[in-house]
Every structure is written in C-alpha cells, then in structure tokens.
Motif scaffolding. Structure first.
Motif, PDB file in Angstrom:
ATOM      1  N   ALA A  30      -0.176  -8.899 -21.744  1.00 11.58           N
ATOM      2  CA  ALA A  30      -1.185  -9.816 -22.248  1.00 11.58           C
ATOM      3  C   ALA A  30      -1.509 -10.877 -21.207  1.00 11.58           C
ATOM      4  CB  ALA A  30      -0.681 -10.478 -23.526  1.00 11.58           C
ATOM      5  N   CYS A  31      -2.767 -11.309 -21.225  1.00 12.38           N
ATOM      6  CA  CYS A  31      -3.194 -12.367 -20.311  1.00 12.38           C
ATOM      7  C   CYS A  31      -2.801 -13.711 -20.914  1.00 12.38           C
ATOM      8  CB  CYS A  31      -4.697 -12.298 -20.102  1.00 12.38           C
ATOM      9  SG  CYS A  31      -5.338 -13.509 -18.927  1.00 12.38           S
ATOM     10  N   SER A  32      -2.423 -14.638 -20.046  1.00 12.81           N
ATOM     11  CA  SER A  32      -1.949 -15.925 -20.536  1.00 12.81           C
ATOM     12  C   SER A  32      -3.060 -16.724 -21.219  1.00 12.81           C
ATOM     13  CB  SER A  32      -1.370 -16.732 -19.372  1.00 12.81           C
ATOM     14  OG  SER A  32      -2.344 -16.880 -18.362  1.00 12.81           O
ATOM     15  N   CYS A  33      -4.318 -16.348 -20.985  1.00 14.23           N
ATOM     16  CA  CYS A  33      -5.420 -17.095 -21.602  1.00 14.23           C
ATOM     17  C   CYS A  33      -5.567 -16.776 -23.076  1.00 14.23           C
ATOM     18  CB  CYS A  33      -6.740 -16.824 -20.883  1.00 14.23           C
ATOM     19  SG  CYS A  33      -7.519 -15.249 -21.304  1.00 14.23           S
ATOM     20  N   GLY A  34      -4.934 -15.717 -23.519  1.00 13.78           N
ATOM     21  CA  GLY A  34      -5.017 -15.365 -24.934  1.00 13.78           C
ATOM     22  C   GLY A  34      -6.114 -14.379 -25.268  1.00 13.78           C
ATOM     23  N   ALA A  35      -7.083 -14.211 -24.330  1.00  8.86           N
ATOM     24  CA  ALA A  35      -8.157 -13.248 -24.591  1.00  8.86           C
ATOM     25  C   ALA A  35      -7.625 -11.826 -24.458  1.00  8.86           C
ATOM     26  CB  ALA A  35      -9.310 -13.473 -23.613  1.00  8.86           C
ATOM     27  N   GLU A  36      -8.131 -10.938 -25.294  1.00  3.58           N
ATOM     28  CA  GLU A  36      -7.706  -9.544 -25.235  1.00  3.58           C
ATOM     29  C   GLU A  36      -8.582  -8.771 -24.248  1.00  3.58           C
ATOM     30  OE1 GLU A  36      -7.675  -7.756 -29.039  1.00  3.58           O
ATOM     31  OE2 GLU A  36      -6.262  -9.206 -29.891  1.00  3.58           O
ATOM     32  N   ASP A  37      -8.011  -7.671 -23.755  1.00 10.89           N
ATOM     33  CA  ASP A  37      -8.803  -6.739 -22.956  1.00 10.89           C
ATOM     34  C   ASP A  37      -9.385  -5.705 -23.923  1.00 10.89           C
ATOM     35  OD1 ASP A  37      -7.847  -7.900 -20.462  1.00 10.89           O
ATOM     36  OD2 ASP A  37      -5.946  -6.919 -20.965  1.00 10.89           O
ATOM     37  N   THR A  38     -10.704  -5.589 -23.936  1.00  5.90           N
ATOM     38  CA  THR A  38     -11.351  -4.675 -24.868  1.00  5.90           C
ATOM     39  C   THR A  38     -12.086  -3.587 -24.094  1.00  5.90           C
ATOM     40  OG1 THR A  38     -11.720  -6.586 -26.298  1.00  5.90           O
ATOM     41  CG2 THR A  38     -12.853  -4.552 -26.894  1.00  5.90           C
ATOM     42  N   LEU A  39     -11.777  -2.343 -24.420  1.00  9.06           N
ATOM     43  CA  LEU A  39     -12.483  -1.217 -23.813  1.00  9.06           C
ATOM     44  C   LEU A  39     -13.789  -1.014 -24.588  1.00  9.06           C
ATOM     45  CD1 LEU A  39     -12.337   1.073 -21.714  1.00  9.06           C
ATOM     46  CD2 LEU A  39     -11.195   2.472 -23.451  1.00  9.06           C
ATOM     47  N   LEU A  40     -14.914  -1.388 -23.986  1.00  6.88           N
ATOM     48  CA  LEU A  40     -16.201  -1.313 -24.679  1.00  6.88           C
ATOM     49  C   LEU A  40     -16.812   0.081 -24.590  1.00  6.88           C
ATOM     50  CD1 LEU A  40     -17.874  -4.695 -23.605  1.00  6.88           C
ATOM     51  CD2 LEU A  40     -16.497  -4.210 -25.635  1.00  6.88           C
ATOM     52  N   ALA A  41     -16.548   0.792 -23.505  1.00  9.37           N
ATOM     53  CA  ALA A  41     -17.084   2.150 -23.349  1.00  9.37           C
ATOM     54  C   ALA A  41     -16.230   2.883 -22.332  1.00  9.37           C
ATOM     55  CB  ALA A  41     -18.542   2.106 -22.877  1.00  9.37           C
ATOM     56  N   ASP A  42     -16.045   4.164 -22.555  1.00 13.83           N
ATOM     57  CA  ASP A  42     -15.291   4.990 -21.613  1.00 13.83           C
ATOM     58  C   ASP A  42     -15.885   6.387 -21.626  1.00 13.83           C
ATOM     59  OD1 ASP A  42     -13.459   5.799 -19.782  1.00 13.83           O
ATOM     60  OD2 ASP A  42     -11.801   6.003 -21.191  1.00 13.83           O
ATOM     61  N   ARG A  43     -16.833   6.623 -20.732  1.00 14.87           N
ATOM     62  CA  ARG A  43     -17.540   7.902 -20.695  1.00 14.87           C
ATOM     63  C   ARG A  43     -17.539   8.426 -19.265  1.00 14.87           C
ATOM     64  NH1 ARG A  43     -21.231   4.506 -23.449  1.00 14.87           N
ATOM     65  NH2 ARG A  43     -22.304   4.323 -21.470  1.00 14.87           N
ATOM     66  N   ASP A  44     -18.040   9.642 -19.115  1.00 16.40           N
ATOM     67  CA  ASP A  44     -18.142  10.230 -17.786  1.00 16.40           C
ATOM     68  C   ASP A  44     -19.006   9.366 -16.862  1.00 16.40           C
ATOM     69  OD1 ASP A  44     -16.672  12.296 -18.746  1.00 16.40           O
ATOM     70  OD2 ASP A  44     -18.378  13.642 -19.059  1.00 16.40           O
ATOM     71  N   ASP A  45     -20.021   8.714 -17.449  1.00 26.58           N
ATOM     72  CA  ASP A  45     -20.973   7.974 -16.618  1.00 26.58           C
ATOM     73  C   ASP A  45     -20.616   6.501 -16.488  1.00 26.58           C
ATOM     74  OD1 ASP A  45     -21.480   7.338 -19.223  1.00 26.58           O
ATOM     75  OD2 ASP A  45     -23.668   7.379 -19.037  1.00 26.58           O
ATOM     76  N   GLY A  46     -19.425   6.107 -16.926  1.00 35.02           N
ATOM     77  CA  GLY A  46     -19.052   4.719 -16.710  1.00 35.02           C
ATOM     78  C   GLY A  46     -18.009   4.242 -17.700  1.00 35.02           C
ATOM     79  N   THR A  47     -17.206   3.289 -17.253  1.00 31.37           N
ATOM     80  CA  THR A  47     -16.195   2.674 -18.109  1.00 31.37           C
ATOM     81  C   THR A  47     -16.444   1.173 -18.102  1.00 31.37           C
ATOM     82  OG1 THR A  47     -14.630   4.415 -17.554  1.00 31.37           O
ATOM     83  CG2 THR A  47     -13.713   2.389 -18.470  1.00 31.37           C
ATOM     84  N   VAL A  48     -16.373   0.556 -19.290  1.00 32.69           N
ATOM     85  CA  VAL A  48     -16.708  -0.855 -19.427  1.00 32.69           C
ATOM     86  C   VAL A  48     -15.579  -1.568 -20.150  1.00 32.69           C
ATOM     87  CG1 VAL A  48     -18.440  -2.499 -20.254  1.00 32.69           C
ATOM     88  CG2 VAL A  48     -19.156  -0.179 -19.612  1.00 32.69           C
ATOM     89  N   VAL A  49     -15.076  -2.642 -19.518  1.00 26.87           N
ATOM     90  CA  VAL A  49     -13.977  -3.427 -20.074  1.00 26.87           C
ATOM     91  C   VAL A  49     -14.427  -4.879 -20.198  1.00 26.87           C
ATOM     92  CG1 VAL A  49     -11.685  -4.378 -19.583  1.00 26.87           C
ATOM     93  CG2 VAL A  49     -12.116  -1.944 -19.246  1.00 26.87           C
TER      94      VAL A  49
END
Lengths: 319, 100
Positions: A30-49
């Motif tokens: 976990a990041c100390s800032c408290g914000a979560e890492d969210t996987l918004l998209a994970d496809r062949d044409d791109g991954t977005v976090v």
C-alpha cells in the motif's frame, strides 16, 4: 519484459507522478498516501492504472512512438475538448510508451441511460471545427475496423462471418484502410464511445474527451458512426440518437448537413463501424465458445442487409 | 442502368420511400416520372409535421434511417433491442456502448 512485470512498473509510474516530491520506488504494498491503485483497463491495446489523481496508461506494443507523441501534443492544445496530459511527452517503460493524465470520472457503466449524448456531440462538433495541428497523422478508425475484420478471419469458420465479410468487401478502400481518406483536414477523435468521456474535475466538472490513440485527421462522420450504427441496428432508441444528432448540428458540427437526411454523409462510416462491431462480437463469441446474443445478432443481421444495398455516395467523396 | 451523361453504372437508393438512381461516377441523380413530386411531398411533410394524435404522445419525430437499418424503424415501439425510455436496456448493448 513480461506482462507480469508491466503492471507493477506502471503502478510505480502512477505513484511517482502522484507524489513527485517524495518519489521513491514502492512498486508493491500500500502507498503511504492512502490512495489505492486501481486497474481501470487491461486490454491488448493498453493498460490503465489510477493512483489518486493520476492515471498512467501504457500504450499498445505496436504504437508508433512518433505518431503517439503528435497525438498527445495535440491534446495539450485543445482545452475544454480533450483532457490534457500531465506531461506532453510520452515516456518509455519496458519497451512500451507510457502517458500520464489527470483523473476524470467516467460515465457510469451501470447507468448508460444517463449517457451525456448532448455533451458528447457538442465536444465532437467543437473538435471537428478546430483546425488540426500540423503534423497530426490520420485518424485510425479505418485501421481499427480492418484489425477487427482480421481478427474475425483469424477466428476460423463461423456461420455469421460471411455476411460481415461481404459487407466489408463492399466498402470503399479508404474505409478499409486500403486507400487514403478523402478528408485529410478535419480533426477527429477516431474511436468515440461512451467510455471516451470523463468529467474533470471529478466528479461533476465539465465533460471532456479522452484517449488520443486514434486521434487524427480524417472523415468526421467516423466519430458519429458508432451511435449511428447502434441506431441503425435497432439498438439505440431513436430519441437518444436524435438528441445526439441534434446537439451535434446545433453546435455547428461539419460531418453532416445542417438539416435534412444525414445518412448520405454517415452511411459508409456507419457501415464500417457495424462491420467492426459484428466482427469483434463473432471473434469473441467464438473464442468463448458461446452463441451470439440477440444484440450481437442484430449487428450481424444489419451486415447481411447491407449486402443488397451498395454504400451511398456522399457529395464530392471519391470511392 | 447506365448514367446517360457519363455512362457509369447507376445504383438504386430508397430515399423516404422513393426509389432514386444515383450515378457511381458523376453522382448525378435520375428520377422516374412522378418521383420528384413524391420527394417534394415527403419534404413538405418533413418540414410541417402533422400534430401527434391525441393520446399517443411522441417526444421526437421519427428519424431517417439507412435502408439497411433494422426493420423495426418503420413502426412505433416495435421491439427495440435497446429498450425505449431507458428501461430494460439489454446488458450486451450496455457493454457495447463502452467498447472500442
């Protein structure tokens, strides 16, 4: 470089961009800032976090770095239309290109009835009326359609493939990415759908377009063609289509005449998007070994009907 | 048929129920006897829509659709896959709205 290592690396990029003053490598935990890492998209044409207020996107492996740089740069000079990047220059990550963006809240996939059709249409009209920046490559709509058809062909024999391939073959070369587009001056998004709109600042700021991967010059009808195709296939109710079309016209959008029948201008692009949608639906259903559902079948049926009706010829457009 | 002007093949289109021929070469349009009048009639109906019948409110006029469009475009409320008025939108179409 593996896919397994890409996601932690991308997450670290997003964290570092969100906390530039305290950037230390913290790819896991976990990041100390408290914000979560969210996987918004994970496809062949791109991954977005997403991390906090920052979104990091790793682009498709075959992305042309020079063209991507032009497209991202264009997004820096279209305020109020396209979400501007945090950094105008894409960076490298494990052999891929990465871009950084501020977070915006998307259309809720669970309530598509609240879709901002008027806002989407107005943004497109403003985009299409904006002079294209120098050096911007062609929009990639026809290339994406051709890839969908290639994916259909690679999926093997399927009873629904013939009408889709027949409708594809009847399209003019430019719509199949086999010839230059007739319009090389109009700035287009290239891949408009409801996932391409966000509100910034989240959650209730103005709507903006996102995703510059297919941005470029070309026929602006392509940006209207997905809603047009959904309407033509009997999927999008007429009132939602008319709200979209009317808002586009009211904002002075150049893709269709100001009044009268818009279909001569929309026909080729709407056919191409219908073929693209049908091709992907068949390829995905074949891979999952399940039959087409009624929505997917409606799109295939539309391709079947196209075969008997050659594409319309807009004024002044070469075939 | 062939275009009388440039001799390229002409294709038939249905425009608001009126068959017209358009040349694939010079884009010229050929109208049969009575078709110009039929188009003019349709145009005047479009610009001066009749008031909706009482008891059947319709918020929007019917929109033009391509000839290859779904057959239910012809009628009122005819089994739209997407669902009217935001009710019961098909899950698969909901996904399609957000997909490249």
């Amino acid at each position: 470089m593996t896919v397994d290592s890409l996601l932690p690396a991308l997450t670290a990029v997003a964290r570092d961009a969100a906390h530039p003053a305290t950037a230390v490598p913290r790819p896991r935990g976990a990041c100390s800032c408290g914000a979560e890492d969210t996987l918004l998209a994970d496809r062949d044409d791109g991954t977005v976090v997403r991390h906090g207020d920052v979104v990091a996107k790793v682009h498709a492996p075959d992305t042309d770095p020079h063209e991507l740089a032009r497209r991202v740069l264009a997004a820096t000079c279209l305020p109020g239309i396209l979400l501007p990047p945090l950094d105008p220059a894409p960076a490298g990550l494990l052999g891929r290109r990465v871009t950084l963006w501020p977070y915006g809240s998307p259309v809720d996939p669970d309530t598509p009835d609240a879709a901002p059709w008027e806002e989407a249409a107005t943004l497109l009209a403003r985009l299409h009326r904006t002079p294209a920046p120098d050096g911007l490559p062609p929009m990639r709509g026809p290339v994406k359609a051709a890839r969908a058809v290639a994916r259909l062909r690679a999926a093997g024999p399927h009873p629904a493939a013939a009408p889709v391939l027949g409708a594809w073959a009847a399209l003019p070369g430019w719509a199949r990415a086999e010839a230059p587009m007739p319009d090389t001056a109009t700035l287009c998004h290239g891949d408009l759908h409801l996932g391409q709109l966000v509100r910034r600042p989240a959650p209730d700021g103005p709507w903006l377009l996102i995703d510059v991967d297919d941005l470029g010059v070309g026929d602006p009808a392509w940006d209207l063609a997905r809603p047009a195709a959904w309407y033509a296939c009997g999927l999008l109710p007429p009132d939602e289509w008319l709200r979209f079309l009317t808002a586009y016209r009211d904002a002075g959008g150049p893709a269709v005449p100001a009044d009268g029948d818009p279909w001569p201008a929309l026909d080729v692009a709407a056919r191409a998007l219908t073929v693209q949608t049908a091709a992907l639906a068949i390829a995905k259903s074949a891979a999952a070994r399940r039959p087409l559902d009624e929505v997917q079948q409606a799109v295939v049926d539309a391709c079947d009907r196209m075969s008997a009706l050659p594409p319309e010829l807009p004024r002044g457009f070469a075939t | 048929m062939q275009c009388p002007k440039c001799h390229a093949p002409m294709h038939t289109y249905n425009r608001n129920g009126v068959q017209i021929e358009q040349c694939s070469g010079c884009r010229g349009i050929f109208l049969d006897y009575g078709e110009l009048e039929a188009l003019t009639r349709v145009e005047s109906q479009w610009s001066q829509p009749a008031p909706p019948p009482p008891g059947a409110p319709q918020a929007y006029p019917s929109a033009p659709a391509p000839a290859w469009g779904a057959p239910q475009h012809g009628g009122h409320g005819g089994g739209h896959y997407g669902g009217h008025g935001g009710h019961h939108r098909h899950k698969s179409f909901g996904h399609m709205l957000f997909s490249s």
